[in-house]
Design an enzyme around this catalytic site. Structure first.
Site, short mmCIF file in Angstrom:
data_model
loop_
_atom_site.label_atom_id
_atom_site.label_comp_id
_atom_site.label_asym_id
_atom_site.label_seq_id
_atom_site.Cartn_x
_atom_site.Cartn_y
_atom_site.Cartn_z
N MET A 95 1.37 -1.84 2.18
CA MET A 95 1.04 -1.24 0.88
C MET A 95 0.64 0.22 1.05
O MET A 95 0.99 1.08 0.22
CB MET A 95 -0.08 -2.02 0.20
CG MET A 95 0.34 -3.38 -0.32
SD MET A 95 -0.89 -4.13 -1.43
CE MET A 95 -2.26 -4.42 -0.29
N HIS A 96 -0.06 0.54 2.12
CA HIS A 96 -0.47 1.92 2.36
C HIS A 96 0.74 2.82 2.59
O HIS A 96 0.74 3.99 2.17
CB HIS A 96 -1.41 1.99 3.56
CG HIS A 96 -2.84 1.72 3.21
ND1 HIS A 96 -3.88 1.92 4.10
CD2 HIS A 96 -3.41 1.27 2.07
CE1 HIS A 96 -5.02 1.61 3.51
NE2 HIS A 96 -4.76 1.21 2.29
N GLU A 97 1.74 2.30 3.28
CA GLU A 97 2.95 3.08 3.50
C GLU A 97 3.57 3.52 2.18
O GLU A 97 4.16 4.59 2.07
CB GLU A 97 3.97 2.26 4.31
CG GLU A 97 3.60 2.03 5.75
CD GLU A 97 3.64 3.30 6.58
OE1 GLU A 97 4.46 4.20 6.25
OE2 GLU A 97 2.85 3.42 7.53
N THR A 128 -4.02 1.73 -2.48
CA THR A 128 -4.43 0.33 -2.44
C THR A 128 -5.49 0.10 -1.36
O THR A 128 -5.56 0.84 -0.38
CB THR A 128 -3.21 -0.56 -2.15
OG1 THR A 128 -2.47 -0.02 -1.04
CG2 THR A 128 -2.30 -0.63 -3.37
#
Length: 249
Positions: free
Chosen positions: A229-231, A137
């Site tokens: 979101m990156h996690e 994302t």
């Protein structure tokens, strides 16, 4: 200060031009480009004779976003895009910034330009928010600034499709920026800069602070959500494989 991949030059009284020219990485966010951009903007903030910044690239490249190693570091959990707040430097700058995006602007490089106060694009260049092409994302405030600057419909399309758009196509789609031939981008930016330098510096700084105050507050909240979101999205094995196989293609 000595610069190697960023040139800082006062081209006319009150007008400073920052030229990104990291030819090794095609103006991707290498360690050198990041550190020199930060230093250059610090130097601009210290010089009270400057009234406007023209930010540009070299030849057919404006800014190419993250390096492959940098993106893989995020995928491997060793870094986050907030480690270096380079993307918001134009927003944080005290004086107005004109992004003369004469060349290709890719991923975070496109986002970087969108944080400027004025934007000029070229008909020939490619503009893309290609984060999702690699399966992760968007970050760097892209989910905030791209729809804000381009409009919800077009901005969402760029983010979700990760497609490549020539400046000429964006012009037809109603992008709210001047789009001119590449060899006229800097000329257009300079004409705009001259208008700005006619104003008192204190008034310019005061008005810019007012105009971006809400954006800074809103951006912080969005960046926190992008990190969440990156996690989730960077953990996919497919994402790492895409970064390795698709980067630069």
């Amino acid at each position: 200060m000595s610069y190697h991949v960023v040139e800082l030059r006062e081209i006319e009284p009150g007008i400073v031009q920052l030229t990104m020219q990291d030819r090794t990485f095609k103006n991707a966010f290498s360690d050198n480009l990041i550190s020199e951009l930060a230093s250059a903007f610090e130097e601009v903030s210290r010089n009270t004779s400057f009234k406007v910044v023209i930010l540009t690239g070299y030849d057919s490249y404006f800014c190419s976003g993250g390096t492959q190693d940098g993106i893989l570091s995020i995928a491997n959990g060793k870094a986050r895009f907030t480690d270096f707040n380079v993307y918001a430097l134009p927003l944080e700058c005290d004086i107005p910034v004109i992004a003369a995006m004469q060349g290709h602007s890719i991923g975070g490089g496109f986002v970087f330009g969108m944080f400027a106060d004025f934007v000029v694009m070229s008909l020939e260049s490619v503009y893309t928010t290609n984060f999702m092409r690699y399966g992760f994302t968007p970050g760097m405030g892209a989910t905030y600034i791209v729809p804000k600057k381009l409009g919800i419909s077009l901005g969402t399309e760029l983010l979700l499709s990760a497609g490549n758009y020539r400046g000429g196509e964006l012009l037809k789609r109603g992008v709210p920026f001047p789009v001119v031939p590449r060899n006229e981008v800097l000329k257009y930016a300079l004409q705009t800069a001259r208008l700005v330098t006619d104003m008192p510096r204190v008034s310019l700084v005061t008005l810019k602070q007012h105009l971006v105050a809400d954006m800074k507050k809103e951006l912080n909240a969005v960046v926190d959500k992008e990190l969440v979101m990156h996690e989730k999205t960077f953990q996919q094995e497919e994402v790492k494989n895409r970064i390795i196989t698709l980067y630069g293609k």
